[in-house]
Design an enzyme around this catalytic site. Structure first.
Site, PDB file in Angstrom:
ATOM      1  N   LYS A 141      36.885   9.228  37.578  1.00  0.00           N
ATOM      2  CA  LYS A 141      36.698   9.235  39.034  1.00  0.00           C
ATOM      3  C   LYS A 141      37.112   7.908  39.678  1.00  0.00           C
ATOM      4  CE  LYS A 141      32.131   7.561  40.038  1.00  0.00           C
ATOM      5  NZ  LYS A 141      30.895   7.643  40.744  1.00  0.00           N
ATOM      6  N   LYS A 173      25.836   2.778  32.281  1.00  0.00           N
ATOM      7  CA  LYS A 173      25.659   1.410  32.790  1.00  0.00           C
ATOM      8  C   LYS A 173      25.105   0.487  31.728  1.00  0.00           C
ATOM      9  CE  LYS A 173      25.817   1.985  37.709  1.00  0.00           C
ATOM     10  NZ  LYS A 173      25.176   1.942  39.002  1.00  0.00           N
ATOM     11  N   LYS A 209      35.069   1.835  42.804  1.00  0.00           N
ATOM     12  CA  LYS A 209      35.396   0.495  43.302  1.00  0.00           C
ATOM     13  C   LYS A 209      35.220  -0.564  42.225  1.00  0.00           C
ATOM     14  CE  LYS A 209      30.956   0.347  45.755  1.00  0.00           C
ATOM     15  NZ  LYS A 209      30.564   1.563  46.399  1.00  0.00           N
TER      16      LYS A 209
HETATM   17  P1  AMP Z   1      28.723   4.756  44.329  1.00  0.00           P
HETATM   18  O1  AMP Z   1      30.061   4.243  44.711  1.00  0.00           O
HETATM   19  O2  AMP Z   1      28.686   5.180  42.892  1.00  0.00           O
HETATM   20  O3  AMP Z   1      27.600   3.871  44.721  1.00  0.00           O
HETATM   21  O4  AMP Z   1      28.516   6.125  45.123  1.00  0.00           O
HETATM   22  C1  AMP Z   1      28.175   6.230  46.487  1.00  0.00           C
HETATM   23  C2  AMP Z   1      28.321   7.692  46.927  1.00  0.00           C
HETATM   24  O5  AMP Z   1      29.692   8.102  46.915  1.00  0.00           O
HETATM   25  C3  AMP Z   1      27.597   8.689  46.038  1.00  0.00           C
HETATM   26  O6  AMP Z   1      27.088   9.739  46.835  1.00  0.00           O
HETATM   27  C4  AMP Z   1      28.671   9.181  45.121  1.00  0.00           C
HETATM   28  O7  AMP Z   1      28.375  10.452  44.609  1.00  0.00           O
HETATM   29  C5  AMP Z   1      29.884   9.194  46.045  1.00  0.00           C
HETATM   30  N1  AMP Z   1      31.111   8.939  45.266  1.00  0.00           N
HETATM   31  C6  AMP Z   1      31.413   7.827  44.543  1.00  0.00           C
HETATM   32  N2  AMP Z   1      32.623   7.903  43.972  1.00  0.00           N
HETATM   33  C7  AMP Z   1      33.123   9.103  44.324  1.00  0.00           C
HETATM   34  C8  AMP Z   1      34.345   9.793  44.047  1.00  0.00           C
HETATM   35  N3  AMP Z   1      35.312   9.240  43.299  1.00  0.00           N
HETATM   36  N4  AMP Z   1      34.524  11.019  44.563  1.00  0.00           N
HETATM   37  C9  AMP Z   1      33.573  11.586  45.337  1.00  0.00           C
HETATM   38  N5  AMP Z   1      32.403  11.007  45.642  1.00  0.00           N
HETATM   39  C10 AMP Z   1      32.160   9.784  45.146  1.00  0.00           C
END
Ligand code: AMP
Ligand code: TRP
Length: 332
Positions: free
Chosen positions: A198, A116, A201
């Protein structure tokens, strides 16, 4: 709320837009499934969002939207505590104490901080650096046993455990040591356009992710465009075929079929058929979520009631831990 001796779960997400299929399969769906077996506490971690610059109006809207997304996915405020992190001041208070038991060296090793700060070079603020401490406070305040998160949060959970063990080492058993809870299938849903990174968003290419609110036609179209390989055999092989393997995992997650069953189902068929089947299965899974989301966004009073009750329940539990901590360090 919570009079039993069930194990406790805590998790949270930042209010930064509409969730993706990755968030849903990697995290959200497990949150929902765990509600009967555990005492679950789910937070919209709005304080964490301040590490990145937001318009106040936008943050206000996004927090409500994320709450509605939680509920639309099946988080049930009758079963679980659902609340806004900033409504419970103990999070910020414990954050300060724990920060004094965390080393700069260990924070420096955090992959997410490195990523980040490279991405937001103009705003490498101290909050971004100490972000894992606030996350540790979130989890430790509730004497949490298990934390359901995607793979990328494993390192943050490890530092939370280290901080808790360090604190317990000095003051006795103050904190329950939390364990990560990572799903076997869906823990890492990959980008549809670049299957070695991965699904996220914040990706600039909208075709790389499925948003929870994408209309069915868009979902199918995005799957049709998903990057695969030229072998034309539906076979699970992460090394050689990351694109197809990702689609197999997604299909397995939404259909409940095993990887083997899927490979068998599409034997002798081309990628075209397979992609459409995955797209349709995903669209079908998200349809009821989307309907419920729209209803909830039109019921602001209800959402506010949920938050009010959630904050009361969470604050009651959190203050027990905070009092204990303050007493141990000499502040009470
Ligand atoms: P974030 O979008 O990074 O704020 O993540 C929110 C939650 O979703 C966290 O628990 C992440 O580990 C999970 N997460 C985010 N992106 C993925 C992905 N591509 N695959 C699986 N889990 C995800
Ligand atoms: N850091 C998590 C993420 O980016 C969000 C989060 C904050 C969290 N506090 C938490 C997750 C406590 C689990 C438990 O996804």
């Amino acid at each position: 709320m919570f009079m039993t001796k069930k194990k406790r779960i805590f998790s949270g997400m930042q209010p930064t837009g509409i969730l993706t299929l990755g968030n849903y399969l990697g995290a959200m769906r497990n949150w929902v499934a765990l509600q009967d077996e555990y005492e679950c506490i789910y937070s919209v971690v709005d304080l964490h969002s301040l590490t990145i610059r937001n318009e106040a109006k936008e943050l206000r809207e996004q927090r409500m939207s994320l709450l509605a997304q939680y509920l639309a996915c099946g988080v049930d405020p009758e079963k679980s505590i659902v609340f806004m992190q900033s409504h419970v001041s103990a999070h910020a208070e414990l954050n300060w104490v724990l920060g004094c038991y965390t080393y700069v060296g260990e924070l420096n090793r955090m992959t997410q901080f490195k990523e980040k700060s490279a991405k937001h070079e103009e705003n490498v603020n101290a909050g971004l650096f100490t972000y894992p401490v606030l996350m540790a406070a979130d989890v430790l305040l509730y004497q949490t046993d298990l934390v359901p998160v995607g793979n990328d949060q494993k390192q943050h959970l490890e530092i939370a455990r280290d901080i808790a063990e360090r604190f317990n080492g000095v003051y006795g058993n103050v904190f329950q040591i939390p364990e990560p809870y990572i799903p076997k299938v869906g823990a890492r849903i990959m980008s549809l356009q670049e299957p070695t990174s991965k699904m996220s968003k914040s990706d600039e290419n909208k075709n790389s992710y499925i948003s929870l609110l994408d209309p069915p036609q868009t979902i199918v179209k995005k799957f049709k465009r998903a990057v695969t390989d030229s072998e034309a055999v539906v076979r699970y092989d992460l090394e050689e075929k990351p694109g197809i393997s990702n689609l197999i995992s997604i299909y397995a997650s939404v259909s409940g079929k095993t990887l083997e069953e899927i490979v068998e189902e599409f034997e002798g068929k081309g990628y075209g058929d397979f992609k459409v089947s995955v797209g349709e299965a995903v669209a079908e899974t998200l349809r009821p979520v989307q309907e419920r989301y729209q209803e909830l966004m039109n019921s602001k009073d209800y959402l506010n009631d949920v938050l009010k009750k959630g904050a009361e329940d969470a604050a009651r539990l959190a203050s027990r831990t905070l009092d204990k901590v303050y007493k141990k360090v000499g502040l009470l």
